[in-house]
Design a protein around this motif. Structure first.
Motif, short mmCIF file in Angstrom:
data_model
loop_
_atom_site.label_atom_id
_atom_site.label_comp_id
_atom_site.label_asym_id
_atom_site.label_seq_id
_atom_site.Cartn_x
_atom_site.Cartn_y
_atom_site.Cartn_z
N VAL A 30 0.85 -1.19 0.00
CA VAL A 30 0.00 0.00 0.00
C VAL A 30 0.88 1.24 0.00
N TYR A 228 -2.24 -1.22 -3.69
CA TYR A 228 -3.33 -0.29 -3.38
C TYR A 228 -2.75 1.08 -3.07
N LYS A 349 -13.80 5.09 -3.59
CA LYS A 349 -12.75 4.62 -4.48
C LYS A 349 -12.73 5.48 -5.73
N ARG A 353 -8.37 -0.02 -7.10
CA ARG A 353 -7.27 -0.14 -6.14
C ARG A 353 -6.86 1.20 -5.52
N VAL A 379 -8.81 -3.01 2.82
CA VAL A 379 -7.72 -3.67 2.10
C VAL A 379 -7.47 -5.06 2.67
#
Length: 423
Positions: A30, A228, A349, A353, A379
């Motif tokens: 991430v 992500y 979002k 991702r 996540v």
């Protein structure tokens, strides 16, 4: 700018050394954009769950509102729980209401778990200037009681004396699970906790672009390739993801810090609770660890600074505490928070991702910690709480970027007049 603004918090921060900027290409599970409360809270949650995480910060950890705010732990949101239920439906209202204290709980848990030195003190006092506001506080208690919350204590004028010594208020409400902290030391402490678990923070690394399809985040000197991306820049994301800018408006608020006042500060705020009044444009204040009075208030829609922060805030403080007319003012500063049209935070979002969270609308100390945890949960595979927030309707400010400020000013003027008239 490569350093913190000259505030009381920056001058008394535990950590002063800068982290290096990102150089070259790196990878992570991430990539978090923004090392304020939201980004740092999310990053720490992820690191505790075993994810590899890289945080990119344009200036310094806590540079924005997270390191400049009033330091008040105020439970709930910028709209009361009954308003939220009426607006979004009973099911969403119940879940959101059940989370109203989780952000504050996260802060207390982390301070203890990681030994964060941020002057954590218990107790928050909301004060009423009119009988109408006092009735609103009484209604607030009834609403929160219906959600099972029982940590409030209503106070009449005489009941205020052990907490705040002033003639301005007719009563108030103590929230025993509220409190206050040195916000920059809190976010820096959380950042160090994140790093102790293997996380990496790059400062002075402003993001220049985000490839949403491939989850690649670029800075001037490097890039992060991730599975992500979390966008947590709030009011300090400028021209990187324009699709987010229409959702929020930067609003500046101003704070001053007196010289250390010793026993006088203790006399004015005997129980060391933090205080905010019930006006639409509210005053907020508290004692610092070295017995200064930190006094904030005023707002400027659009995020610009007033000509003189001192001239704007000092008269407000002297209305509350006339005895401080000769006190020296050692620091003045301002910072921007992100306001939404609904005064409720937004999550969602931008791509499968790429997640975002912003718009805490003046309640960011606590809600950022809650939403940071919810981002991490999503996540990690549990999207149940994320979906509730992400599915709430969003509305742009009327008038777009050109007219949103004057139209909002007109609305604020209306509510300020109601406060002055007590209606």
């Amino acid at each position: 700018m490569t350093e913190h603004v000259k505030s009381y918090y920056a001058a008394t921060a535990n950590k002063q050394d800068a982290r290096p900027p990102l150089q070259g290409s790196v990878t992570a599970d991430v990539c978090v954009i923004g090392a304020g409360f939201t980004g740092t809270a999310a990053a720490l949650e992820l690191a505790e769950r075993g994810f590899s995480v890289i945080v990119l910060e344009a200036v310094r950890v806590g540079f924005g509102a997270s390191g400049r705010n009033g330091g008040q732990i105020v439970n709930g949101y910028s709209r009361d729980l009954d308003v939220i239920s009426a607006r979004y439906g009973e099911k969403a209202g119940k879940l959101i209401g059940a989370l109203a204290c989780e952000g504050g709980n996260i802060i207390r848990e982390r301070v203890q778990k990681y030994g964060i030195k941020c002057d954590l003190q218990p107790g928050m006092l909301a004060t009423a200037l009119t009988q109408k506001q006092m009735r609103e506080l009484e209604h607030h208690v009834k609403v929160w009681n219906s959600f099972g919350y029982d940590q409030f204590e209503l106070l009449d004028k005489n009941g205020l004396a052990p907490h705040v010594v002033t003639d301005r208020y007719v009563g108030g409400l103590i929230d025993k699970k509220g409190g206050h902290i040195h916000p920059l030391n809190l976010v820096q402490g959380e950042a160090e906790a994140f790093e102790s678990l293997g996380g990496k923070i790059y400062e002075n690394s402003p993001v220049v672009s985000v490839d949403k399809d491939n989850a690649v985040v670029k800075t001037a000197q490097g890039e992060v390739k991730a599975k992500y991306v979390f966008v947590c820049g709030n009011a300090y994301m400028h021209n990187v993801l324009p699709e987010l800018e229409w959702r929020i408006m930067p609003v500046s608020t101003q704070v001053l810090a007196t010289e250390p006042l010793g026993d006088e500060a203790k006399r004015l705020l005997p129980s060391n609770v933090c205080v905010e009044d019930c006006n639409y444009v509210l005053d907020y204040f508290r004692r610092s660890a070295d017995n200064r009075i930190l006094y904030g208030g005023g707002i400027v829609y659009g995020g610009t600074d007033p000509v003189s922060i001192r001239d704007k805030i000092l008269p407000l403080m002297l209305k509350t505490f006339p005895s401080l007319k000769d006190a020296r003012i050692d620091y003045t500063w301002s910072g921007n928070f992100a306001l939404t049209l609904t005064r409720f935070p937004q999550m969602g979002k931008l791509a499968p991702r790429v997640f975002f969270s912003h718009g805490d609308s003046g309640h960011g100390v606590t809600t950022t910690h809650l939403l940071g945890r919810i981002l991490a949960e999503a996540v990690a595979g549990d999207t149940s709480r994320f979906d509730v927030f992400a599915n709430l309707p969003y509305f742009p400010f009327p008038g777009g970027k050109t007219f949103r400020v004057p139209l909002t000013v007109i609305g604020a003027w209306y509510y300020q007049m109601r406060d002055r008239l007590g209606i």
